[in-house]
Design an enzyme around this catalytic site. Structure first.
Site, PDB file in Angstrom:
ATOM      1  N   SER A   8       3.950   1.978  13.442  1.00  0.00           N
ATOM      2  CA  SER A   8       5.281   2.278  12.960  1.00  0.00           C
ATOM      3  C   SER A   8       6.088   3.332  13.551  1.00  0.00           C
ATOM      4  O   SER A   8       7.151   3.498  13.238  1.00  0.00           O
ATOM      5  CB  SER A   8       4.997   2.526  11.398  1.00  0.00           C
ATOM      6  OG  SER A   8       4.755   1.242  10.631  1.00  0.00           O
ATOM      7  N   SER A  17       7.646   0.317  10.888  1.00  0.00           N
ATOM      8  CA  SER A  17       8.441   0.985   9.723  1.00  0.00           C
ATOM      9  C   SER A  17       9.261   2.194   9.742  1.00  0.00           C
ATOM     10  O   SER A  17      10.154   2.277   9.090  1.00  0.00           O
ATOM     11  CB  SER A  17       7.556   1.024   8.612  1.00  0.00           C
ATOM     12  OG  SER A  17       6.548   2.246   8.563  1.00  0.00           O
ATOM     13  N   LYS A  33      11.015  11.025   7.877  1.00  0.00           N
ATOM     14  CA  LYS A  33      11.170   9.750   7.324  1.00  0.00           C
ATOM     15  C   LYS A  33      10.688   9.611   5.860  1.00  0.00           C
ATOM     16  O   LYS A  33      10.106  10.849   5.381  1.00  0.00           O
ATOM     17  CB  LYS A  33       9.643   9.020   7.866  1.00  0.00           C
ATOM     18  CG  LYS A  33       9.615   7.450   7.503  1.00  0.00           C
ATOM     19  CD  LYS A  33       8.356   7.109   8.069  1.00  0.00           C
ATOM     20  CE  LYS A  33       7.981   5.445   7.761  1.00  0.00           C
ATOM     21  NZ  LYS A  33       6.751   4.762   8.350  1.00  0.00           N
TER      22      LYS A  33
END
Lengths: 490, 485
Positions: A182, A158, A83
């Site tokens: 997330s 997210s 990420k």
């Protein structure tokens, strides 16, 4: 697992076996990942950036290690995506924000170093909501990612890019971060295993902070076994993170086979109320029935402060965020306005231009709740409620070993469907944020599909630092079902 | 109406540690800009603080030296404001739970004369807390540059009660804190290097009034004399405002030490809201009794205690102690030398140190520890003079050589041929007889009880001996012959 799954949909366990017998090289595998990524990325947009040459160089180094008899283990030569909030020296680190659009990290996160020493090939920076704030990736300054199961829908957020890349076959495993759901929510929406470890199990050094007391890095994987392999590689105390915990670590992968039920499982009644999609509810009920059929004792329990989770979360998380994001000021690095007249102007314009709406909304909210005269009424009270929320869970664990809930109240929603309504978006995390407030480990694993073919996720919530039990509980379900042998057609 | 001033000081002291307070990079002064930095100091995305135990040790020690209560838990808070010298735009500090609570600072006010000890007082402390220092802005014609070398240096803030009433008291308070911190090895307290900084809260009130008046915070008191001058100036300013019927406002003022003026920086309405909250990146640290006891064991004798002991035990004048005491190294050197030099020689030791040694150190621009002088050598030198084997004038030369080379006085005396001459007893006796015979007036005076008359005989003897006669032997021989005469 079907032997006919194409290379890009295979697991760490399968690929690692092929690499270790020389049936496949890390370079070949990385080339296959690059080819797959080039084919699907225009439709999925899981990546913010992808350094092909660097990935191939790492793969070649891995092959050389293996030839020299120095394979580091199961992750040797396995392409893993991170990420874009996790630092890799020499690579961009944007947090999907204009603020850091041109920022290159000069240092490695601890998890980055750990994956590197485990032999993984780190490729690509994965898209997410800006500064990990959101549930759909629509808050990314670089545009949303799409759900590989239905490109008109969100992969969740997210860590949506981490989920979308894995579901699309652009990585073998990925890392995300989970502050209020997330990792678990996108895992559920993309048909993957997503693990949010106990707060303190994984070092946060090198993870761009959103809400420090809630953030935790964790893996996305195709199977529980792969998640166990990833967890084993990244867990452990780090002297660079005062909040990381000194604890002895089990061999998570080996423990999958040794820890067996039946378990006592709790069903928190507050997690099955209004707002739960009927198809999701039904799939979770079926999973509960499975455990019951395996001899597990199923008990309804209550987490009475659940109704305060969302409010508590949005006070604590935004308070911390307002402080953590103060460093993005255009002075030392990051976006600096080109039209400032004085210092105040540098701050105001750089931040106004650099941050997106949701980030600004949370900074304003967080600044407000910490302000003189409001601190006691909001932040201090929220901390007290947080203690009660944690106590709810600890009380439940006097009766049961783990909790079963839906991960997300709804399957993947259409891109644009909720982006104009922040409160509707916040409700996506209704079943996941309590876990962060309580600092507990939880994972999402696939438990079926809707009639229209969208994945559904089951959440298992465990006890602090007992990830091995949590993984074993999930493994038992996964072994009997095999939802993860289905892949999106892209 | 008569007014009194009420003064409280906030003193920042940089703690002398190898590395910074929340990361491993080195701490120091005078390095190339931005070389003492790392990802944590620069607040790069994703970095986290980790506490430096040495900094906590130092502040606990400071608290023990000043008689503070040490809190059982060291907790961290974020103090938030935007400024380019603060890389995170918050400062890690301690808000509602300082590590040191209470305490007293003993001060000495100026005496009636330089050689008279002044009045001693004890100024109560509110608290001492630990925080991180900020970077430094250098302003140029069209832009400003930031140097983050200082950022993250451990810094303690010592807050006094509003318990002082004159600029002299404030000056004495700061001096005492400086001496104590230097004694504890906690800081070098060099104000020019920013290791000691001071802000003052000043108000005035009618004498007899209990309530505090409107407070003005005076900033940038960057040298110890600015502290005295700035506070005196502010008290005068406030008295003048009141005298002309004006009203004081709560504000922060900036003192310009060069111009001797101050100007308003901001009023109360413009005060920062620092939005303090507990730092979620740092876990609270438990300070147990064993830890405190270990640090208590490293605490030195306090300067004023040492001064009282020197005066009592060594019978040396206040003036000498007031030179020795502020410098722990120098006073330790004195004590070691005095013990070697023998009973009753402490004042001579003090004289050598305060006159000759300090002069040589100053001329050579050396610190005592960097110099080659040792207590053993100085004590040996004094013993040579006492034994009459070295003349006072020659002793100065031996001292200078000893300072430069580190050699023993015996070796130097031999090398330079400075020993008082080994005198033939018969020759000395005949010189003495000649001198007595030549001065019947002095003989009569001595016989009638004027002790000092003996000195009149010594000049001709020394002249005859070409200055190398052992004065002690001369004195003894003279007395024997005078008794017979």
């Amino acid at each position: 697992m079907l032997m006919s799954a194409p290379l890009h949909f295979q697991t760490i366990a399968e690929l690692s076996a092929k690499l270790s017998v020389g049936q496949l090289s890390a370079v070949e595998l990385t080339q296959a990942m690059i080819a797959r990524t080039k084919a699907v990325e225009p439709r999925v947009h899981a990546f913010n950036s992808f350094d092909e040459a660097d990935a191939l160089a790492q793969a070649a180094a891995s092959d050389a290690r293996r030839r020299a008899g120095q394979s580091a283990g199961a992750l040797e030569g396995i392409p893993v995506g991170l990420k874009d909030v996790i630092a890799v020296a020499g690579q961009p680190l944007t947090a999907s924000s204009r603020m850091l659009a041109n920022f290159v990290s000069p240092y490695d996160a601890t998890v980055t170093q750990k994956l590197q020493s485990a032999g993984a090939v780190l490729h690509g920076r994965l898209n997410c909501d800006e500064f990990a704030m959101g549930s759909s990736t629509e808050n990314s300054a670089f545009g949303p990612s799409s759900n590989p199961w239905d490109l008109t829908r969100t992969p969740g957020g997210s860590s949506g890019g981490s989920a979308a890349a894995l579901a699309a076959g652009s990585a073998v495993a990925t890392l995300g971060s989970d502050t209020g759901g997330s990792i678990r929510q996108p895992a559920a929406l993309c048909g993957l295993v997503g693990l949010k470890p106990t707060y303190g199990l994984i070092s946060r050094y090198g993870l761009i902070a959103y809400a420090s007391s809630l953030d935790q890095i964790g893996p996305f994987a195709r199977t529980v076994e792969d998640a166990a392999i990833m967890l084993g590689a990244i867990a452990g105390h780090d002297p660079r993170d005062s909040t990381s915990f000194k604890t002895s670590l089990p061999d998570y992968r080996a423990e999958l086979k040794t820890r067996r039920g039946p378990w006592k499982l709790g069903i928190p009644k507050e997690y099955f109320g209004a707002g739960l999609d009927p198809e999701v509810g039904a799939a979770v009920e079926k999973a509960i029935s499975f455990y019951r059929s395996q001899g597990c004792e199923i008990r309804e329990i209550s987490l009475p402060h659940t109704q305060y989770c969302l409010d508590t979360y949005y006070i604590i998380a935004t308070a911390e965020a307002s402080s953590n994001l103060a460093r993005y000021d255009g002075i030392r690095y990051g976006h600096r306005t080109s039209s400032a007249k004085d210092l105040l102007d540098v701050y105001q314009k750089s931040r106004a231009e650099g941050f997106g709406d949701e980030v600004k909304r949370r900074i304003i909210l967080g600044t407000y709740v910490l302000s003189s005269g409001y601190y006691d009424a909001y932040y201090l009270r929220a901390q007290k409620v947080r203690t009660l929320i944690r106590q709810d869970f600890l009380n439940a664990y006097r009766e049961v070993d783990a909790l079963i809930t839906p991960t997300s109240p709804i399957p993947a929603f259409k891109l644009g469907e909720k982006s104009a309504d922040p409160l509707a978006m916040y409700l996506c995390d209704i079943y996941t944020i309590g876990v962060n407030l309580a600092g507990l480990p939880a994972l999402s694993l696939p438990c079926g599909f809707t009639q229209s073919g969208l994945p559904i996720g089951l959440q298992l919530i465990g006890q602090p630092f007992r990830e091995a039990d949590l993984l074993a509980t999930a493994h038992a379900y996964e072994q009997a079902h095999g939802w993860n042998t289905q892949f999106p057609s892209l | 109406m008569n007014y009194e001033a009420v003064i409280g000081l906030e003193v920042h002291v940089q703690i002398k540690t190898q590395s910074k307070v929340f990361t491993r990079v080195g701490a120091g002064f005078g390095h190339e800009p931005n070389t003492l930095t790392d990802p944590v100091v620069l607040a790069l995305p994703g970095t986290l603080p980790v506490m430096n135990k040495a900094a906590l040790d130092a502040i606990i020690k400071a608290g023990l030296l000043l008689g503070c209560d040490i809190a059982p838990i060291c907790k961290w808070d974020r103090k938030q404001y935007f400024y380019p010298d603060s890389p995170k735009n918050y400062q890690i500090s301690q808000y509602d739970q300082p590590i040191c609570i209470g305490g007293l600072v003993e001060i000495e006010l100026p005496g009636a004369a330089r050689n008279v000890m002044g009045e001693h007082k004890k100024i109560p402390l509110t608290r001492i807390h630990l925080e991180e220092d900020v970077g430094k802005l250098n302003h140029h014609a069209t832009d400003s540059l930031v140097d983050y070398n200082r950022a993250g240096t451990p810094l303690m803030e010592i807050v006094s009660e509003p318990a002082m009433h004159t600029a002299e008291e404030a000056f004495a308070y700061l001096t005492s804190i400086r001496n104590t911190m230097i004694y504890g090895g906690i800081s070098d307290c060099d104000m020019e290097k920013g290791q000691l900084r001071c802000d003052a809260n000043i108000s005035i009130r009618p004498i007899g009034e209990k309530k505090l008046g409107t407070k003005v915070e005076l900033k940038n008191l960057n040298s110890i004399s600015y502290v005295r001058d700035g506070i005196a100036h502010e008290i005068k300013r406030q008295l003048a405002v009141v005298a002309t019927g004006g009203t004081l406002i709560q504000e922060t003022r900036d003192y310009d030490g060069v111009a001797g003026t101050s100007q308003s920086l901001r009023s109360k309405e413009m005060a920062h809201d620092y939005r303090y909250f507990p730092d979620p990146d740092l876990m609270p640290v438990h300070v147990d009794d064993a830890w405190k006891a270990e640090l208590q064991g490293t605490c030195p004798e306090l300067p004023f205690d040492k001064q009282r002991r020197f005066i009592a035990d060594y019978q040396i004048p206040y003036t000498i102690t007031s030179v020795l005491i502020p410098d722990r190294e120098l006073s330790d050197f004195f004590e070691a030398t005095a013990q070697l030099a023998g009973t009753g020689r402490a004042q001579v030791v003090g004289n050598w140190i305060t006159n000759d040694l300090l002069r040589e150190l100053g001329a050579a621009k050396l610190s005592l520890s960097a110099s080659k002088i040792s207590p053993a050598n100085l004590a040996a030198l004094i013993q040579q003079v006492d034994a009459g084997t070295l003349l006072n004038a020659a002793a100065k030369e031996v001292f200078a050589t000893m300072f430069a080379t580190g050699d023993t006085p015996a070796a130097i005396i031999t090398r330079l041929g400075l020993a008082a001459a080994p005198t033939d007893a018969g020759e000395l006796e005949s010189w003495c007889r000649d001198s007595i015979a030549a001065n019947s007036k002095a003989l009569a005076e001595f016989k009638s009880g004027k002790e000092s008359a003996i000195n009149a005989f010594k000049g001709p003897i020394m002249k005859a001996a070409k200055g190398k006669a052992n004065p002690k032997l001369v004195d003894e021989t003279l007395r024997r012959l005078l008794a017979e005469a």
